[in-house]
Motif scaffolding. Structure first.
Motif, PDB file in Angstrom:
ATOM      1  N   GLY A   8       8.437   4.134  -8.256  1.00  0.00           N
ATOM      2  CA  GLY A   8       8.047   4.712  -9.529  1.00  0.00           C
ATOM      3  C   GLY A   8       6.856   5.644  -9.404  1.00  0.00           C
ATOM      4  N   HIS A   9       6.418   5.883  -8.182  1.00  0.00           N
ATOM      5  CA  HIS A   9       5.269   6.734  -7.922  1.00  0.00           C
ATOM      6  C   HIS A   9       5.402   8.065  -8.663  1.00  0.00           C
ATOM      7  CE1 HIS A   9       1.845   8.020  -5.445  1.00  0.00           C
ATOM      8  NE2 HIS A   9       2.369   9.215  -5.599  1.00  0.00           N
ATOM      9  N   PRO A  10       4.364   8.590  -9.310  1.00  0.00           N
ATOM     10  CA  PRO A  10       3.010   8.067  -9.335  1.00  0.00           C
ATOM     11  C   PRO A  10       2.737   7.142 -10.519  1.00  0.00           C
ATOM     12  CG  PRO A  10       3.003  10.233 -10.295  1.00  0.00           C
ATOM     13  CD  PRO A  10       4.448   9.903  -9.943  1.00  0.00           C
ATOM     14  N   GLY A  26       1.734   4.299 -12.635  1.00  0.00           N
ATOM     15  CA  GLY A  26       1.018   3.060 -12.367  1.00  0.00           C
ATOM     16  C   GLY A  26       0.143   3.104 -11.129  1.00  0.00           C
ATOM     17  N   HIS A  27       0.163   4.219 -10.424  1.00  0.00           N
ATOM     18  CA  HIS A  27      -0.646   4.322  -9.218  1.00  0.00           C
ATOM     19  C   HIS A  27      -2.004   4.926  -9.552  1.00  0.00           C
ATOM     20  CE1 HIS A  27       2.905   4.141  -6.208  1.00  0.00           C
ATOM     21  NE2 HIS A  27       3.193   3.516  -7.332  1.00  0.00           N
ATOM     22  N   ALA A  28      -3.032   4.299  -9.048  1.00  0.00           N
ATOM     23  CA  ALA A  28      -4.377   4.798  -9.279  1.00  0.00           C
ATOM     24  C   ALA A  28      -5.133   4.767  -7.962  1.00  0.00           C
ATOM     25  CB  ALA A  28      -5.092   3.955 -10.328  1.00  0.00           C
ATOM     26  N   THR A  82       0.853  -1.177   0.000  1.00  0.00           N
ATOM     27  CA  THR A  82       0.000   0.000   0.000  1.00  0.00           C
ATOM     28  C   THR A  82       0.889   1.227   0.000  1.00  0.00           C
ATOM     29  OG1 THR A  82      -1.639  -1.201   1.298  1.00  0.00           O
ATOM     30  CG2 THR A  82      -1.885   1.178   1.161  1.00  0.00           C
ATOM     31  N   CYS A  83       0.693   2.083  -0.980  1.00  0.00           N
ATOM     32  CA  CYS A  83       1.483   3.296  -1.113  1.00  0.00           C
ATOM     33  C   CYS A  83       0.941   4.384  -0.187  1.00  0.00           C
ATOM     34  CB  CYS A  83       1.433   3.764  -2.568  1.00  0.00           C
ATOM     35  SG  CYS A  83       2.437   5.218  -2.898  1.00  0.00           S
ATOM     36  N   HIS A  84       1.744   5.420   0.041  1.00  0.00           N
ATOM     37  CA  HIS A  84       1.291   6.542   0.869  1.00  0.00           C
ATOM     38  C   HIS A  84       0.112   7.254   0.246  1.00  0.00           C
ATOM     39  CE1 HIS A  84       3.105   9.541  -1.806  1.00  0.00           C
ATOM     40  NE2 HIS A  84       4.063   8.657  -1.980  1.00  0.00           N
ATOM     41  N   CYS A  85      -0.082   7.071  -1.070  1.00  0.00           N
ATOM     42  CA  CYS A  85      -1.196   7.735  -1.751  1.00  0.00           C
ATOM     43  C   CYS A  85      -2.470   6.916  -1.665  1.00  0.00           C
ATOM     44  CB  CYS A  85      -0.841   7.996  -3.213  1.00  0.00           C
ATOM     45  SG  CYS A  85      -0.795   6.509  -4.239  1.00  0.00           S
ATOM     46  N   GLY A  86      -2.351   5.678  -1.134  1.00  0.00           N
ATOM     47  CA  GLY A  86      -3.527   4.837  -0.989  1.00  0.00           C
ATOM     48  C   GLY A  86      -3.648   3.800  -2.084  1.00  0.00           C
ATOM     49  N   ALA A  87      -2.807   3.884  -3.120  1.00  0.00           N
ATOM     50  CA  ALA A  87      -2.827   2.890  -4.177  1.00  0.00           C
ATOM     51  C   ALA A  87      -2.314   1.558  -3.642  1.00  0.00           C
ATOM     52  CB  ALA A  87      -1.975   3.354  -5.349  1.00  0.00           C
ATOM     53  N   GLU A  88      -2.875   0.485  -4.184  1.00  0.00           N
ATOM     54  CA  GLU A  88      -2.457  -0.839  -3.740  1.00  0.00           C
ATOM     55  C   GLU A  88      -1.918  -1.629  -4.916  1.00  0.00           C
ATOM     56  OE1 GLU A  88      -5.219  -2.688  -0.783  1.00  0.00           O
ATOM     57  OE2 GLU A  88      -6.459  -0.999  -1.379  1.00  0.00           O
TER      58      GLU A  88
HETATM   59 ZN   LIG Z   1       1.404   6.034  -4.786  1.00  0.00          ZN
END
Ligand SMILES: [Zn+2]
Length: 60
Positions: free
Chosen positions: A44-46, A48-50, A23-29
């Motif tokens: 690699g954020h962001p 591929g993060h959704a 789980t990323c700090h942005c909430g993406a999993e």
């Molecule tokens: Zn993220």
């Protein structure tokens, strides 16, 4: 786990499997079997993060 920039990531190992769930700090999993792949996704954020239900503000 904390990155050098202070952002918080969480990686759990799913019991009984070879699968990592991050789980990323942005909430993406993200799930991956390879820890290196997981870190590449994290760093690699962001890309591929959704994140669900979150807007990152105006972008282009
Ligand atoms: Zn993220």
């Amino acid at each position: 786990m904390t990155s050098p920039t202070g952002e918080i990531y969480r990686i759990d190992w799913l019991p009984g499997t070879d699968i990592l769930h991050g789980t990323c700090h942005c909430g993406a999993e993200h799930t991956a079997q390879d820890p290196i792949e997981m870190w590449e996704w994290m760093l690699g954020h962001p890309e591929g993060h959704a994140p669900r239900g979150q807007e990152r503000g105006p972008e282009q």
